[in-house]
Design a protein around this motif. Structure first.
Motif, mmCIF file in Angstrom:
data_model
loop_
_atom_site.group_PDB
_atom_site.id
_atom_site.type_symbol
_atom_site.label_atom_id
_atom_site.label_comp_id
_atom_site.label_asym_id
_atom_site.label_seq_id
_atom_site.Cartn_x
_atom_site.Cartn_y
_atom_site.Cartn_z
ATOM 1 N N VAL A 104 0.726 -1.249 0.189
ATOM 2 C CA VAL A 104 -0.072 -0.153 0.024
ATOM 3 C C VAL A 104 1.040 1.352 -0.056
ATOM 4 N N PHE A 108 0.770 4.363 -2.734
ATOM 5 C CA PHE A 108 0.496 5.719 -2.339
ATOM 6 C C PHE A 108 1.758 6.655 -3.207
ATOM 7 N N THR A 276 -4.744 5.654 1.252
ATOM 8 C CA THR A 276 -3.687 4.654 1.510
ATOM 9 C C THR A 276 -2.770 4.864 2.477
ATOM 10 N N TRP A 339 0.462 -2.421 -8.787
ATOM 11 C CA TRP A 339 -0.777 -1.409 -8.267
ATOM 12 C C TRP A 339 -0.943 -0.293 -9.055
ATOM 13 N N TRP A 342 -5.312 2.818 -7.631
ATOM 14 C CA TRP A 342 -5.570 3.038 -6.408
ATOM 15 C C TRP A 342 -6.671 2.103 -5.710
ATOM 16 N N SER A 345 -5.288 -1.390 -4.969
ATOM 17 C CA SER A 345 -4.387 -1.404 -3.751
ATOM 18 C C SER A 345 -5.168 -1.550 -2.656
ATOM 19 N N CYS A 346 -6.168 -0.900 -2.446
ATOM 20 C CA CYS A 346 -7.056 -0.921 -1.019
ATOM 21 C C CYS A 346 -7.392 -2.303 -0.988
ATOM 22 N N SER A 349 -4.861 -4.752 0.193
ATOM 23 C CA SER A 349 -3.996 -4.338 1.476
ATOM 24 C C SER A 349 -4.657 -4.859 2.829
#
Length: 353
Positions: A104, A108, A276, A339, A342, A345-346, A349
């Motif tokens: 994550v 970012f 993130t 990634w 966004w 990734s969430c 994670s």
């Protein structure tokens, strides 16, 4: 001997839960799930909520019986009475926690590069260092940041709901191109967008009246996010064709573009930075508390020194620092190329558990 500070009430624990769950993938899973089940995605959300609620009730019961920071470790230990099983559980949670943090953090830096040209790995390392510092400083500061950033995450979803609310009548919520099988399949996909709530239990020793507060926080966080998820799903299929959503890697950005123009995508991109950052912070906190708990003298899993608490900060400072240090080499296991968006990734994670 210093102990962890019981700083969290019901509100703070619920916000931690909501932040964990919202970081768990609605932004990405929405597209894939909608591509499977069309407008009936709303029904799939309700199905996933039912399954998550049953899991949440199990966690709530266990948390009321064993209000310890080691969470899943002690649940497995008590259930099977086999140290090898609980030890493997602890190691798995620890390593997946630090790998998730690294992933994550890289995400970012990728999202930040959309606004300014930055080197990804140094920025990711810097983020981990800063969040480790916040974690070290104390649960009070961490909680204030979490409340602010979770509020921003919720605002991102409320924006989607707001811009689409006038079009809800266009949604065909009974439309299921793949029938009941598609609804069920999408429900199981969406279920992974709920799994972050399991880490609330790692905050038990910093929560007032944890045997009551943590179970309530688990169930309330599931209920709040379910309401948000259902309204977001309804909004998405009301504004954008379900086939378009199914092909999109950033489905909510697509919804924002349709309902709000390019500004919508820009705003969601900015929210990504807060989302993130918040996820890295929460993962650092929950993983360090697990490490602290499992290092207690009665378990002999890790050296007891990692269960020590700072005399003034009242945080498990050695555990905090080690988790932060372990996160840095984990960047090799989570490359930024993994990634591109966004939302994805969430998803990954917080669904590590």
């Amino acid at each position: 001997m210093p102990e962890l500070r019981r700083e969290l009430g019901l509100l703070e624990a619920v916000v931690y839960g909501v932040g964990l769950i919202l970081g768990a993938g609605i932004y990405a899973i929405l597209g894939e799930a909608t591509g499977v089940t069309g407008g009936s995605i709303v029904i799939s959300f309700l199905l996933a909520a039912l399954i998550a609620s049953l899991t949440g009730l199990s966690y709530a019961e266990l948390a009321s019986l064993f209000p310890k920071a080691e969470g899943d470790y002690i649940y497995v230990r008590e259930a099977f009475d086999r140290e090898i099983i609980s030890d493997v559980t602890a190691l798995g949670r620890l390593f997946m926690g630090v790998i998730s943090s690294a992933a994550v953090a890289l995400a970012f830096s990728g999202y930040l590069s959309a606004f300014v040209d930055v080197p990804p790995i140094p920025i990711a390392v810097l983020l981990v260092v800063v969040m480790t510092g916040v974690n070290y400083w104390g649960i009070e500061l961490s909680t204030k940041i979490n409340i602010l950033f979770t509020g921003i995450e919720v605002a991102g979803l409320l924006i989607i709901i707001w811009i689409a609310s006038g079009s809800w009548g266009n949604a065909e919520v009974l439309h299921a191109p793949n029938g009941a099988f598609g609804v069920i399949q999408a429900g199981f996909l969406i279920f992974f967008a709920y799994l972050g709530f399991g880490s609330i239990v790692n905050l038990s020793e910093e929560t007032e009246d944890a045997t009551v507060t943590i179970p309530r926080a688990i169930l309330l966080s599931i209920g709040i996010t379910t309401l948000l998820y259902v309204l977001v799903g309804l909004s998405a299929v009301a504004l954008v064709d379900w086939r378009v959503l199914g092909r999109s890697a950033s489905p909510l950005a697509a919804v924002a573009r349709v309902g709000w123009g390019p500004l919508g995508s820009t705003v969601l991109g900015a929210i990504a930075l807060f989302s993130t950052t918040n996820t890295v912070l929460i993962l650092q906190i929950s993983t360090s508390r697990l490490f602290y708990g499992v290092s207690k003298s009665e378990y002999h899993v890790f050296p007891e020194v990692f269960s020590r608490v700072h005399s003034t900060r009242q945080t498990p400072h050695y555990a905090v620092v080690v988790v932060g240090l372990l996160t840095v080499p984990s960047f090799s296991s989570a490359t930024s190329e993994s990634w591109p968006d966004w939302p994805t990734s969430c998803c990954w994670s917080s669904s590590y558990w």
